[in-house]
Design an enzyme around this catalytic site. Structure first.
Site, PDB file in Angstrom:
ATOM      1  N   ASP A  83      52.697  31.480 -11.462  1.00  0.00           N
ATOM      2  CA  ASP A  83      53.671  31.872 -10.434  1.00  0.00           C
ATOM      3  C   ASP A  83      54.881  30.932 -10.465  1.00  0.00           C
ATOM      4  OD1 ASP A  83      54.687  32.526  -7.506  1.00  0.00           O
ATOM      5  OD2 ASP A  83      53.120  34.010  -7.876  1.00  0.00           O
ATOM      6  N   ASP A  84      55.593  30.836  -9.371  1.00  0.00           N
ATOM      7  CA  ASP A  84      56.857  30.090  -9.311  1.00  0.00           C
ATOM      8  C   ASP A  84      56.683  28.629  -9.749  1.00  0.00           C
ATOM      9  OD1 ASP A  84      59.499  29.518  -8.803  1.00  0.00           O
ATOM     10  OD2 ASP A  84      59.406  29.890  -6.645  1.00  0.00           O
ATOM     11  N   LYS A 160      55.320  39.190 -12.526  1.00  0.00           N
ATOM     12  CA  LYS A 160      55.497  39.305 -11.073  1.00  0.00           C
ATOM     13  C   LYS A 160      56.969  39.035 -10.803  1.00  0.00           C
ATOM     14  CE  LYS A 160      54.387  37.021  -6.688  1.00  0.00           C
ATOM     15  NZ  LYS A 160      53.560  36.014  -5.998  1.00  0.00           N
ATOM     16  N   ASP A 162      59.830  38.603  -8.108  1.00  0.00           N
ATOM     17  CA  ASP A 162      60.066  38.271  -6.701  1.00  0.00           C
ATOM     18  C   ASP A 162      61.498  38.606  -6.274  1.00  0.00           C
ATOM     19  OD1 ASP A 162      59.256  37.315  -4.206  1.00  0.00           O
ATOM     20  OD2 ASP A 162      58.410  35.470  -4.994  1.00  0.00           O
ATOM     21  N   GLY A 197      58.110  44.817   0.414  1.00  0.00           N
ATOM     22  CA  GLY A 197      58.075  46.072   1.161  1.00  0.00           C
ATOM     23  C   GLY A 197      59.435  46.588   1.593  1.00  0.00           C
ATOM     24  N   ASP A 198      60.517  45.924   1.167  1.00  0.00           N
ATOM     25  CA  ASP A 198      61.857  46.350   1.560  1.00  0.00           C
ATOM     26  C   ASP A 198      62.157  47.751   1.018  1.00  0.00           C
ATOM     27  OD1 ASP A 198      64.475  46.323   2.522  1.00  0.00           O
ATOM     28  OD2 ASP A 198      65.256  45.242   0.779  1.00  0.00           O
ATOM     29  N   MET A 199      62.621  48.644   1.858  1.00  0.00           N
ATOM     30  CA  MET A 199      62.950  50.032   1.490  1.00  0.00           C
ATOM     31  C   MET A 199      61.735  50.814   0.996  1.00  0.00           C
ATOM     32  SD  MET A 199      66.689  49.798  -0.230  1.00  0.00           S
ATOM     33  CE  MET A 199      66.885  51.579  -0.120  1.00  0.00           C
ATOM     34  N   ARG A 213      54.396  45.294  -3.871  1.00  0.00           N
ATOM     35  CA  ARG A 213      53.972  44.684  -2.609  1.00  0.00           C
ATOM     36  C   ARG A 213      54.458  45.557  -1.462  1.00  0.00           C
ATOM     37  NH1 ARG A 213      53.673  39.100  -2.389  1.00  0.00           N
ATOM     38  NH2 ARG A 213      54.175  39.396  -0.203  1.00  0.00           N
ATOM     39  N   ASP A 217      54.235  37.970   2.619  1.00  0.00           N
ATOM     40  CA  ASP A 217      53.065  37.285   2.055  1.00  0.00           C
ATOM     41  C   ASP A 217      51.834  37.256   2.957  1.00  0.00           C
ATOM     42  OD1 ASP A 217      54.795  36.749   0.006  1.00  0.00           O
ATOM     43  OD2 ASP A 217      54.566  34.566   0.077  1.00  0.00           O
TER      44      ASP A 217
END
Ligand SMILES: *[C@@H]1O[C@H](CO)[C@@H](O)[C@H](O)[C@H]1NC(C)=O
Ligand SMILES: *[C@@H]1O[C@H](CO)[C@@H](O)[C@H](O)[C@H]1NC(C)=O
Length: 404
Positions: A83-84, A160, A162, A197-199, A213, A217
């Site tokens: 991940d990051d 992934k 982000d 979950g945007d839009m 997603r 989180d």
């Protein structure tokens, strides 16, 4: 410039030219993402929930070793995802992303070779903005083609992607650019959309990614865990083979919930056809953690090839019935008690989608027992606080069902 570097540079330029000129509108394409991946929800491990930014190549190698030695790998946990915080803060002279020299001194090719040698796949993290969320690594916005090419050249199998530090434009503008770049890279790379979950990505994600997603989180506590499942359930109709709703990664084994609550976590994710991405330190798991993560009957619900996400079919105060169809006329049924005292929870055939005259055999997936009686019309069980009962119902007389 070395010949190989020159040709890489040249092919990147050509790719950029061809993609800009054949840049079809998303809405006129049936599916940008013909990578054939994600027939069932992905399974694996990701560094974030257990390690945050404290990662290095030894942790990744030891995790790959532990996935194999613990038996998790052979149950399907195959993606090992960094991940990051894996990168240098600056790109190189060619503009490419660079692994952090202190944490990943051997480089990503060597790490991918190691992970692949274990029969596993390597995942990485990038961001559809100017910087990743940690701000320790540049984002990929505006560099999608080069970054996808770089990931492919390293042997990356899963991305992934982000959403931090973006330019304010819609995710429906930014995410498909990476989809095309991954397709152009020539390597099948599972594309995990992570824009919180945007839009409503469930409504467009299937043409762009293999999973999306559905919320912000998860955290390692009961409320955040069950609320991720709730938000994810809202989009159940949109999940399908090749594109899955993602309520975020697993917290099982990280210590913030008790064993029963982690059993609920695993059960909700499995019945929801969610990605099963382990988030704990698999090099040092407790017996309980291993038992939960390795429940083959529960994993089989997640990976059932019908690929239909279950729904909450009945709720009353603190208790809920979740149900969804499985292959061979079976039904997965979860009785969940979110409250503080023991309750009897009843699943009615009308709610779970079978005709009232059907008699079923019930298999308890956590007790690993088939109940001796058969059930018709309804099924009731006592469920303790913050626990669940998880069953597969199989029609007792399958032949009559197939005839009708
Ligand atoms: C392993 O986990 C136990 C508790 O689960 C902890 O006490 C111990 O410090 C851990 N060991 C390592 C090496 O992380
Ligand atoms: C559940 O139902 C059984 C059988 O009717 C009964 O004996 C038991 O007391 C009930 N339990 C609760 C918690 O209501």
């Amino acid at each position: 410039m070395e010949a190989s570097v020159f040709f890489t540079w040249l092919s990147i330029c050509l790719l950029l030219i061809t993609t800009t000129t054949s840049d079809d509108d998303l809405h006129h394409r049936r599916n940008l993402l013909g990578n054939g991946l994600g027939a069932t929800p992905p399974m694996g491990w990701n560094s974030w929930n257990g390690f945050g930014c404290m990662i290095d190549e030894n942790i990744i190698r030891e995790t790959a070793d532990a996935l194999v030695s613990s038996g998790l790998a052979k149950l399907g946990y195959e993606y090992v995802t960094i991940d990051d915080c894996w990168g240098e803060v600056d790109r190189d002279e060619q503009g490419a992303l660079v692994p952090n020299k202190a944490a990943f001194p051997s480089g990503m090719n060597a790490l991918a070779d190691y992970v692949h040698s274990k029969g596993l796949k390597l995942g990485i993290y990038a961001d559809a903005g100017y910087f990743t969320c940690s701000k320790k690594t540049p984002g990929s916005l505006g560099n999608e083609e080069l970054d996808a090419e770089t990931f492919a050249s390293w042997g990356i199998d899963y991305l992934k992607y982000d959403n931090c530090n973006n330019d304010g434009s819609k995710p429906t503008i930014r995410y498909p650019v990476m989809t095309r770049a991954l397709m152009n890279s020539g390597r099948p790379i599972f594309f995990a959309i992570c824009e919180w979950g945007d839009m409503h990505p469930a409504t467009w994600g299937y043409t762009v990614g293999n999973s999306w997603r559905t919320s912000c989180d998860i955290a390692d506590n009961w409320e955040r865990m069950v609320s991720r499942a709730d938000m994810n359930e809202y989009y159940a109709d949109y999940a399908r083979p090749g594109g899955w709703n993602d309520p975020d990664m697993l917290e099982i084994g990280n210590g913030g919930m008790n064993k029963d609550e982690y059993i609920v976590h695993m059960s909700l994710w499995a019945i929801s056809k969610a990605p099963l991405i382990i988030g704990c330190d698999v090099r040092n798991m407790s017996k309980d953690t291993l038992e939960i993560l390795t429940n083959e009957e529960v994993i089989a619900v997640d990976k059932d090839n019908l690929g239909v996400q279950a729904k909450k079919v009945r709720m009353d105060g603190d208790w809920e019935v979740w149900a969804g169809p499985l292959s061979h006329y079976r039904i997965a049924v979860l009785l969940l008690n979110r409250g503080g005292w023991t309750v009897n929870i009843t699943a009615y055939w009308d709610d779970i989608g079978i005709t009232s005259s059907t008699s079923v055999v019930a298999r308890d997936l956590w007790e690993h027992k088939t109940l001796t009686s058969k059930f018709r019309g309804s099924f009731t069980a006592a469920v303790d606080p913050h626990t669940c009962k998880f069953y597969i119902f199989t029609p007792a007389d399958k032949k009559s069902l197939q005839m009708s």
